[in-house]
Design a protein around this motif. Structure first.
Motif, PDB file in Angstrom:
ATOM      1  N   CYS A 198       0.838  -1.197   0.000  1.00 46.13           N
ATOM      2  CA  CYS A 198       0.000   0.000   0.000  1.00 46.13           C
ATOM      3  C   CYS A 198       0.871   1.244   0.000  1.00 46.13           C
ATOM      4  O   CYS A 198       1.800   1.355   0.787  1.00 46.13           O
ATOM      5  CB  CYS A 198      -0.899  -0.019   1.240  1.00 46.13           C
ATOM      6  N   ARG A 199       0.563   2.194  -0.894  1.00 47.99           N
ATOM      7  CA  ARG A 199       1.353   3.421  -0.947  1.00 47.99           C
ATOM      8  C   ARG A 199       1.150   4.280   0.293  1.00 47.99           C
ATOM      9  O   ARG A 199       2.014   5.039   0.690  1.00 47.99           O
ATOM     10  CB  ARG A 199       0.966   4.226  -2.193  1.00 47.99           C
ATOM     11  N   ARG A 200      -0.028   4.175   0.907  1.00 46.93           N
ATOM     12  CA  ARG A 200      -0.305   5.005   2.079  1.00 46.93           C
ATOM     13  C   ARG A 200       0.442   4.512   3.313  1.00 46.93           C
ATOM     14  O   ARG A 200       1.076   5.275   4.019  1.00 46.93           O
ATOM     15  CB  ARG A 200      -1.816   5.021   2.374  1.00 46.93           C
ATOM     16  N   CYS A 201       0.335   3.205   3.579  1.00 48.54           N
ATOM     17  CA  CYS A 201       0.963   2.713   4.810  1.00 48.54           C
ATOM     18  C   CYS A 201       2.189   1.859   4.545  1.00 48.54           C
ATOM     19  O   CYS A 201       2.902   1.504   5.472  1.00 48.54           O
ATOM     20  CB  CYS A 201      -0.046   1.901   5.638  1.00 48.54           C
ATOM     21  N   GLY A 202       2.445   1.515   3.290  1.00 43.75           N
ATOM     22  CA  GLY A 202       3.639   0.739   2.976  1.00 43.75           C
ATOM     23  C   GLY A 202       3.571  -0.697   3.417  1.00 43.75           C
ATOM     24  O   GLY A 202       4.570  -1.404   3.382  1.00 43.75           O
ATOM     25  N   ALA A 203       2.397  -1.133   3.855  1.00 37.94           N
ATOM     26  CA  ALA A 203       2.295  -2.481   4.395  1.00 37.94           C
ATOM     27  C   ALA A 203       2.225  -3.508   3.276  1.00 37.94           C
ATOM     28  O   ALA A 203       1.539  -3.319   2.279  1.00 37.94           O
ATOM     29  CB  ALA A 203       1.052  -2.600   5.268  1.00 37.94           C
ATOM     30  N   ALA A 204       2.911  -4.578   3.480  1.00 32.74           N
ATOM     31  CA  ALA A 204       2.829  -5.677   2.522  1.00 32.74           C
ATOM     32  C   ALA A 204       1.491  -6.369   2.678  1.00 32.74           C
ATOM     33  O   ALA A 204       0.834  -6.269   3.705  1.00 32.74           O
ATOM     34  CB  ALA A 204       3.975  -6.649   2.756  1.00 32.74           C
ATOM     35  N   GLY A 205       1.068  -7.063   1.607  1.00 38.59           N
ATOM     36  CA  GLY A 205      -0.200  -7.752   1.662  1.00 38.59           C
ATOM     37  C   GLY A 205      -0.217  -8.784   2.778  1.00 38.59           C
ATOM     38  O   GLY A 205       0.801  -9.258   3.244  1.00 38.59           O
ATOM     39  N   GLY A 206      -1.428  -9.191   3.178  1.00 34.35           N
ATOM     40  CA  GLY A 206      -1.577 -10.046   4.338  1.00 34.35           C
ATOM     41  C   GLY A 206      -2.242  -9.232   5.413  1.00 34.35           C
ATOM     42  O   GLY A 206      -1.633  -8.337   6.002  1.00 34.35           O
ATOM     43  N   LYS A 207      -3.519  -9.488   5.666  1.00 35.61           N
ATOM     44  CA  LYS A 207      -4.316  -8.606   6.510  1.00 35.61           C
ATOM     45  C   LYS A 207      -3.948  -8.686   7.984  1.00 35.61           C
ATOM     46  O   LYS A 207      -3.880  -7.668   8.667  1.00 35.61           O
ATOM     47  CB  LYS A 207      -5.791  -8.935   6.310  1.00 35.61           C
ATOM     48  N   TRP A 208      -3.705  -9.873   8.475  1.00 38.86           N
ATOM     49  CA  TRP A 208      -3.541 -10.063   9.922  1.00 38.86           C
ATOM     50  C   TRP A 208      -2.076 -10.035  10.347  1.00 38.86           C
ATOM     51  O   TRP A 208      -1.208 -10.523   9.641  1.00 38.86           O
ATOM     52  CB  TRP A 208      -4.209 -11.363  10.354  1.00 38.86           C
ATOM     53  N   VAL A 209      -1.862  -9.484  11.541  1.00 41.28           N
ATOM     54  CA  VAL A 209      -0.509  -9.368  12.105  1.00 41.28           C
ATOM     55  C   VAL A 209      -0.537  -9.869  13.539  1.00 41.28           C
ATOM     56  O   VAL A 209      -1.449  -9.542  14.310  1.00 41.28           O
ATOM     57  CB  VAL A 209      -0.017  -7.901  12.088  1.00 41.28           C
ATOM     58  N   ARG A 210       0.457 -10.667  13.877  1.00 38.21           N
ATOM     59  CA  ARG A 210       0.604 -11.131  15.257  1.00 38.21           C
ATOM     60  C   ARG A 210       1.667 -10.302  15.963  1.00 38.21           C
ATOM     61  O   ARG A 210       2.735 -10.041  15.409  1.00 38.21           O
ATOM     62  CB  ARG A 210       1.027 -12.603  15.302  1.00 38.21           C
ATOM     63  N   LEU A 211       1.353  -9.913  17.198  1.00 38.67           N
ATOM     64  CA  LEU A 211       2.308  -9.197  18.045  1.00 38.67           C
ATOM     65  C   LEU A 211       2.477  -9.972  19.338  1.00 38.67           C
ATOM     66  O   LEU A 211       1.497 -10.376  19.969  1.00 38.67           O
ATOM     67  CB  LEU A 211       1.804  -7.776  18.355  1.00 38.67           C
TER      68      LEU A 211
END
Length: 214
Positions: free
Chosen positions: A15-28
């Protein structure tokens, strides 16, 4: 139809706005506790630590655990309110949590809008503590007519007259009858934030001693 990422792009795209790579979910993995959220949530604040963590080419050297969750060495108890704020934009703090703890985490993750909200909440809380209702202390003092002037000077320590009652002349002093009075005085004692009343001054102690002898 191709699967979409958090920002509506095909999975695997950035995404150009947030730079996030595809893949919706993130584990922390925060302090040993696992949190599951979306990249869109973590990208709410473009200046935050969590936004940078989700970049396609992150400039943060963040380790991952065996499940692929990002390892963050912070208190998970106070991370909850931070994550929920990014989810819905509201500050919700459980009664058993200190606002200062949430502020520490907001500052660590560099979420500017949340920092302001928590600081405002702390100021509001402290102002309520400082505005505790005052307690009124009343004393009934017995004094002679010639002592009234001295009594008036003693009132300068915050005590004030409420009522003066003459009880007549009960004894002679020299060749003159001495009138006696009951003097009702009061004072406000303001509570401190710790819940204890302010320490009375020497003049206040004198009035209290006189009242206790009646």
């Amino acid at each position: 139809m191709a699967a979409e990422g958090a920002c509506g792009l095909p999975a695997g795209a950035a995404c150009r706005r947030c730079g996030a790579a595809g893949g919706k979910w993130v584990r922390l993995n925060v302090g040993g506790t696992c949190f599951l959220t979306t990249r869109q949530t973590l990208c709410r604040d473009p200046k935050s630590f969590l936004f940078r963590l989700c970049q396609a080419d992150p400039d943060l050297d963040s380790d991952k655990d065996e499940t692929g969750a990002y390892l963050i060495d912070r208190d998970p108890t106070y991370f909850g309110p931070v994550l929920n704020y990014l989810r819905h934009g509201k500050l919700v703090i459980n009664k058993d949590l200190a606002e200062e703890g949430v502020l520490e985490e907001a500052e660590f993750y560099n979420i500017t809008s949340l920092i302001k909200l928590v600081k405002d909440k702390i100021r509001e809380r402290d102002s309520k503590v400082l505005q505790l209702p005052a307690k009124h202390v009343y004393r009934v003092l017995q004094c002679q007519e010639e002592e009234l002037t001295q009594m008036v000077s003693t009132m300068s320590d915050g005590w004030k007259f409420e009522q003066l009652v003459s009880i007549g002349s009960s004894y002679n002093y020299g060749n003159e009858d001495q009138a006696e009075f009951l003097c009702v005085v009061s004072k406000e004692l303001h509570n401190t934030p710790s819940g204890t009343a302010s320490e009375p001054s020497e003049k206040a102690k004198i009035l209290q001693e006189r009242g206790s002898r009646m």
